[in-house]
Enzyme design. Structure first.
Site, PDB file in Angstrom:
ATOM      1  N   SER A  87       0.821  -1.206   0.000  1.00 43.86           N
ATOM      2  CA  SER A  87       0.000   0.000   0.000  1.00 43.86           C
ATOM      3  C   SER A  87       0.862   1.265   0.000  1.00 43.86           C
ATOM      4  O   SER A  87       1.675   1.463  -0.903  1.00 43.86           O
ATOM      5  CB  SER A  87      -0.948  -0.045   1.196  1.00 43.86           C
ATOM      6  OG  SER A  87      -1.974   0.910   1.074  1.00 43.86           O
ATOM      7  N   GLU A 177      -9.766  -4.109  -6.095  1.00 41.19           N
ATOM      8  CA  GLU A 177      -9.223  -2.941  -5.415  1.00 41.19           C
ATOM      9  C   GLU A 177      -9.453  -1.662  -6.211  1.00 41.19           C
ATOM     10  O   GLU A 177      -9.286  -1.646  -7.434  1.00 41.19           O
ATOM     11  CB  GLU A 177      -7.713  -3.084  -5.217  1.00 41.19           C
ATOM     12  CG  GLU A 177      -7.289  -4.233  -4.334  1.00 41.19           C
ATOM     13  CD  GLU A 177      -5.828  -4.123  -3.952  1.00 41.19           C
ATOM     14  OE1 GLU A 177      -5.428  -3.027  -3.494  1.00 41.19           O
ATOM     15  OE2 GLU A 177      -5.100  -5.102  -4.106  1.00 41.19           O
ATOM     16  N   HIS A 207      -7.555  -5.523  -0.898  1.00 44.99           N
ATOM     17  CA  HIS A 207      -6.347  -4.766  -0.599  1.00 44.99           C
ATOM     18  C   HIS A 207      -5.450  -5.485   0.410  1.00 44.99           C
ATOM     19  O   HIS A 207      -5.874  -5.825   1.518  1.00 44.99           O
ATOM     20  CB  HIS A 207      -6.749  -3.389  -0.048  1.00 44.99           C
ATOM     21  CG  HIS A 207      -5.620  -2.432   0.093  1.00 44.99           C
ATOM     22  ND1 HIS A 207      -4.845  -2.018  -0.967  1.00 44.99           N
ATOM     23  CD2 HIS A 207      -5.136  -1.769   1.187  1.00 44.99           C
ATOM     24  CE1 HIS A 207      -3.940  -1.162  -0.548  1.00 44.99           C
ATOM     25  NE2 HIS A 207      -4.076  -0.996   0.757  1.00 44.99           N
TER      26      HIS A 207
END
Length: 242
Positions: A87, A177, A207
């Site tokens: 991320s 996502e 995610h």
């Protein structure tokens, strides 16, 4: 940095966690980093970078670059180092790599990114087209995190940067996502720059599903694929198995 040692390790793995630049810690990501370290016979280091809102851009980015430079000084060579992040951690890794190249710092052997968030301006189509199927992220959450991180500063857009000369790269992203397009655009940009790039879009995944490996078979399979990629690249670089 938090250190996780693998006995007789010659390799190092630097893990940069996600959390929207606002939350997370090295301790919270010991599991995923330790799994990757065990599979790649590496000593893992997880970066505890400074978080927003107390520390805005470029504090976290500087911390990651500092951690990498310190690790590089401890290792025999950069080819034995893998950078892994998820991320927002993927964003910090890419920014650190671009700055390291500019500064003439030797780059690592390979990079692995899980569900990377790269476009802080949120211009990807999937930001809107995947809202109904993304069970974790929303455009509002991402915007709030980006605003807290950047405040009133402007960062160089990673997806528009020249990536020539960066190390081999694996990118894993879930089909469901809103950040799907970030991964796809990075892979396209890196490939166009001549970077050896592997993009994996996992059907039905969300995610950073890799973090759920203890209870999710797809998480274990994704980490195994990352381990194989790291071993393949670093093994070639170090002559392992010749």
């Amino acid at each position: 940095m938090r250190k996780l040692t693998c006995v007789d390790s010659q390799r190092s793995l630097l893990y940069v966690h996600g959390g929207g630049f606002m939350v997370g810690s090295a301790e919270g990501f010991e599991g995923i980093a330790g799994t990757l370290a065990a599979g790649t016979s590496s000593t893992a280091y997880v970066v505890d970078y400074r978080l927003t809102p107390e520390h805005a851009y470029p504090a976290a980015q500087q911390d990651v670059l500092t951690a990498y430079a310190a690790l590089l000084a401890k290792c025999e060579g950069a080819n034995d180092i893998a950078l892994v992040g998820d991320s927002a951690g993927g964003h910090l890794i890419m920014a650190a790599l671009i700055h390291a190249r500019t500064m003439g710092i030797e780059l690592p052997g390979c990079v692995v990114l899980f569900s990377p968030w790269l476009d802080l301006a949120l211009t990807g189509e999937s930001i809107h087209t995947k809202i109904a199927v993304d069970c974790f992220l929303t455009p509002q959450k991402l915007q709030a995190s980006a605003d807290a991180y950047l405040v009133d500063q402007v960062e160089t857009a990673i997806l528009e940067a020249d990536l020539q000369g960066l190390p081999p790269m694996m990118i894993q992203v879930g089909e469901c996502e809103i950040l799907l397009d970030d991964a796809v655009r990075l892979a396209r940009n890196a490939g166009s720059a001549g970077v050896d790039t592997r993009l994996e879009v996992w059907p039905g995944m969300f995610h950073v599903w890799q973090a759920y490996a203890p209870v999710l078979s797809e998480g274990r399979e994704a980490l195994a694929a990352a381990v194989n990629f790291i071993n393949g690249v670093l093994g070639t670089a170090r002559g392992v198995g010749d």
